[in-house]
Structure formats: C-alpha cells, structure tokens
Design an enzyme around this catalytic site. Structure first.
Site, PDB file in Angstrom:
ATOM      1  N   ASP B  35      22.653 -51.916  44.969  1.00  0.00           N
ATOM      2  CA  ASP B  35      23.886 -52.424  45.992  1.00  0.00           C
ATOM      3  C   ASP B  35      24.549 -53.478  45.175  1.00  0.00           C
ATOM      4  O   ASP B  35      24.093 -54.279  44.486  1.00  0.00           O
ATOM      5  CB  ASP B  35      23.470 -52.664  47.443  1.00  0.00           C
ATOM      6  CG  ASP B  35      23.102 -51.296  47.974  1.00  0.00           C
ATOM      7  OD1 ASP B  35      23.249 -50.321  47.704  1.00  0.00           O
ATOM      8  OD2 ASP B  35      22.346 -51.525  49.147  1.00  0.00           O
ATOM      9  N   LYS B  57      28.619 -50.285  47.967  1.00  0.00           N
ATOM     10  CA  LYS B  57      29.757 -50.168  48.922  1.00  0.00           C
ATOM     11  C   LYS B  57      30.392 -51.661  49.098  1.00  0.00           C
ATOM     12  O   LYS B  57      29.670 -52.372  49.431  1.00  0.00           O
ATOM     13  CB  LYS B  57      29.337 -49.483  50.324  1.00  0.00           C
ATOM     14  CG  LYS B  57      28.595 -48.372  49.996  1.00  0.00           C
ATOM     15  CD  LYS B  57      28.180 -47.667  51.311  1.00  0.00           C
ATOM     16  CE  LYS B  57      27.509 -46.445  51.213  1.00  0.00           C
ATOM     17  NZ  LYS B  57      26.219 -46.036  51.947  1.00  0.00           N
ATOM     18  N   MET B 169      27.593 -58.898  58.503  1.00  0.00           N
ATOM     19  CA  MET B 169      28.771 -58.171  58.334  1.00  0.00           C
ATOM     20  C   MET B 169      29.929 -58.313  59.512  1.00  0.00           C
ATOM     21  O   MET B 169      30.704 -57.592  59.532  1.00  0.00           O
ATOM     22  CB  MET B 169      28.518 -56.549  58.058  1.00  0.00           C
ATOM     23  CG  MET B 169      27.585 -56.177  56.918  1.00  0.00           C
ATOM     24  SD  MET B 169      27.007 -54.806  57.063  1.00  0.00           S
ATOM     25  CE  MET B 169      25.760 -54.702  58.649  1.00  0.00           C
TER      26      MET B 169
END
Lengths: 259, 259
Positions: B35, B57, B169
């Site tokens: 990642d 991502k 997040m």
C-alpha cells in the site's frame, strides 16, 4: 545525564509479536519491573544479569502497590540503571501508563513508551476475523470490565450493531455486562467470542452469542488473560487458526543473533 | 502443498515498530503487494530480489482496484511464490483484511494475518499520552471518517466524556465530524490532537480542541497519514517527544544480522 525509564508493551505473549524496539529495550535492561501477565516467552529475552522485580497484580492475591512500583522505578533510575517497566499488551490501553508516567515525571524522570500489540488485535488475527469490516463494523470500542478503571459504565454507546466491542478484564463480570448490552439494545444473538492466552501455546477460543457466552465461560474454566470480542465480525471466527507459514515448527524466538 | 498468503501489518512507519513476526515474513517474501501508506523505512526490509507490486489507494489518484489486488494475490500464490500483502498499521483495524481474506479463501488460499501497531497507539506513545486513564477515560473508540467504510455514522456513541475517540482517515471531513460530536453532546473544549506521519522522521502534532482543530488543520497543511485523537487524555500531549534512550542517534534498522 537525563534519568529515563522505558515503559515497554510486551504484547499478548508470543515473543515474535514484540516489536523490534521492545526487544532492544528488554535486551538493554539492567532492572526490569514486570507484571504477572507477561509471558515466559517474553521473560526469556531479559538478560541473565538483569534484576527482575515482580510487581504483578493478579486477582485477590497480595500484590505490589502502585506506590511501591513508583518508588522502586525512581530509585533504580536515579542510581543510573537502565530500567524497563514491562507490561502485557499495549501500555496505552488499560495499562495505566499515565499514572506511572505522572509519578515519575514529578520526580524529574523522563518516561519513554514503546507501544505493543494489544490483545484484541492479536486475538482477531489469530482467530481469523477483522475488528472492522466494510458493511459490518465501522467502529471498534475497547472497554474494560474492571471496576477499578472507572465508575460503572453505561453501555448505551456499545449498542450500535456496527461497533465491534472488545472487552478487557471482563470475564469475571461478563454476565452483567452482557445483560447491560442487551438492555441497551444490542441483539442477544450477536456473535461473541472469548479468547484466553491469545498467541500463547495454550491459546483457546470459545464462540457463542452475547446471550450465551457468560454461561459458556462459567462452564469452561478459562484461566489466564481473557479478551472478549462482541460483534457480527465474530461470526467468521475460526477456532483452528492457521500458523503463519514462515514460523512453522518454530515456537520460540532464539535470542542469539536476534538483533 | 497448501497455498498461503501472509497479510502483514506494517505498523505506523518506523521499521523498529514492526513485530519480529512481520520482519520475518517480509524477509521471506518473494512477491510483495504494498500500500501507499507503507513507509520507505519498512520497504527497505523487502529483499532485493522480491517483486514489489504497488497497489496503493491514495486520494483521488488512479489506484489498483480490489479485484486486481485479489487476482494478483491469487495468481502469485498459485504459482508457488511466498506472497506478502503489506499494509500500514494493523490489518484488522480499517485495513480491509476481511475482504481480502474472503476473496482468497473462496479460491482455496489460506490467509495468515500478522497484527501490527495501529497508529492511534503509536501516536499516544510518541506524544506522551495514554488512550485510557483511570478517572479520565475508561474506553477507547476507533472510528473512521472515510465514508467508503460504511454508511454515515451517528456520533451519539462518542459523546461520553470518558471515551477517547481515535479517528482514522478523518482529516478531510473533520469539521463535519467535530460538529456532529458537539451536537451529540461532546464538550466543544474537549482537547483534541492531530498527528501526521506518526513515528516517521516528519512526525508532527497539532494540539487544539474539538471546536478548533478543524480550522488548525486547514491552516496548517498536513500531508500524509493523519490520526486524530479526541478526549481529555489529550490534554497531556507533549509536542517534543523524548526518543527512547536505547535508539538515540539511530533512525534506521540495519538489515544485516537483524534476525
């Protein structure tokens, strides 16, 4: 010279779930104050020459008071020893790190904390669930069943079906906690698992529901540290965890050449 | 031969906050799917001969779809390679481990998970707070501000003043989340901190309150991974963390002889 103490998270028990930073701190220790929940596997990493002081609090047995722990830490640190305070799991999650830090900083001693793998996270990995899961659980709540950690908890905030609830030190009072969770609106048939000795050779898991786990726990004497997970993610728990392939046939970390 | 994949928690970023088990898995890897949030320090432990496949991502950039990730994992595993799926933090906490596990197990592939230090825990240790504190916080709630993780969250369950709220997040939507928390009853002057790049060389911390942190975040461009902690325990946050004494002057883990 700055006088310092290192508070080290020992993780759930398996020595290879220590962080590298924790292993280095332990290997450099001259004095180690150690809790009862720290596993033998982790203890085996303490250098043979180090002084080990047991300060475990366990059930109703006599145990070292926090004042004694603080005084002992201060004394050895002031004498110039490399002092490690070794605690199970993660010191920041029900590890009372703040209390020891406050007492030590009041004496002019700096405290460094090395985080550790907390038992809910290790239990999830070992028994093949995730604490969060898209569409199933978008939150994780860590709570304690131990009354000394604070006043009686209301469980309204744990009623959300999309919250995975991780209960520490809650095996003893789980019947009352489960009843309170159900009264707060959590489904009685919510999957719930209890894991004892996570990531230790004796690791065991009991799978039931919120309504039935307390009776299962009572019938099946669980000894040692227990973490209870409640939530729909527990539906996927698999009781025969697969060992990661890179440690097949290998249970202990060998000390020589470790770092 | 059983075909297996190991899903490894890379922790917050510092290589010495990897567990020994994670280091071993990485060192044995032949193929690594990785990642964007995994740090360069951790990446440096991947063997030179291993194939590295970036599947990160990030924001609005093009990224690998979950289907591509699953297909790639399956293909390399079936070809007999030792495959590691490397994710920041702990795969069980907002790491989508369950989705990848389900896709892989449907193809007959076993998945082992190595837990990692989650960023809230590392941020607490680095900036000298505890997530729980007797008399102050008896619970810890991990939640996401990322809408893809689930439907819009109600924040009633985070209103309890004795709950430390860790938001993953959530930097982008923190103004709305803070407003919702205050509307749910959380005190506007509750201490709140944002930490970016926890345990990396660029680690920074902003201290404010629930009411004021969003404006501080907007004014002070935070790049990289951010974790936000809300609760009275944050009052003690110290912005100049003390480095643990056993790693003074040492930033990188040296690979040779590590294990």
């Amino acid at each position: 010279m700055t006088v310092r103490i290192t508070l080290v998270g020992a993780g759930p028990g398996a020595a290879d779930l220590l962080t590298l930073r924790a292993v280095r701190a332990i290997e450099a220790a001259e004095v180690v104050l150690i809790d009862a929940l720290v596993s033998d596997e982790v203890r085996s990493l303490i250098p043979p020459g180090a002084r080990i002081i047991e300060v475990g609090k366990r059930g109703h047995k006599p145990s070292a008071g926090q004042d004694f722990i603080n005084r002992t830490l201060v004394r050895y640190a002031q004498q110039g020893f490399n002092v490690v305070r070794l605690k199970g799991g993660d010191p920041s999650i029900f590890g009372r790190a703040a209390e020891e830090r406050a007492a030590l900083e009041a004496m002019g001693i700096e405290v460094a904390v090395v985080p550790g793998i907390t038992s809910a996270s290790a239990a999830a990995a070992q028994f093949r669930i995730s604490l969060t899961e898209r569409g199933t659980a978008r939150r994780v709540l860590f709570a304690t069943g131990h009354r000394a950690e604070g006043p009686e908890t209301d469980w309204e905030s744990a009623a959300d079906p999309a919250t995975t609830v991780c209960l520490y030190m809650a095996a003893h009072d789980f019947a009352a906690i489960a009843a309170a969770l159900i009264a707060a609106g959590r489904r009685a048939d919510t999957p719930a698992i209890a894991v004892c000795d996570v990531e230790r050779p004796a690791a065991r898991m009991l799978a039931a529901t919120l309504a039935t786990l307390a009776a299962r726990l009572a019938a099946d004497a669980f000894e040692g540290p227990v973490v209870i997970l409640v939530g729909d993610v527990c539906r996927r728990a698999v009781s025969s965890p697969c060992a990661p392939h890179f440690r097949e046939g290998e249970r202990r970390v060998s000390l020589p050449g470790l770092l």
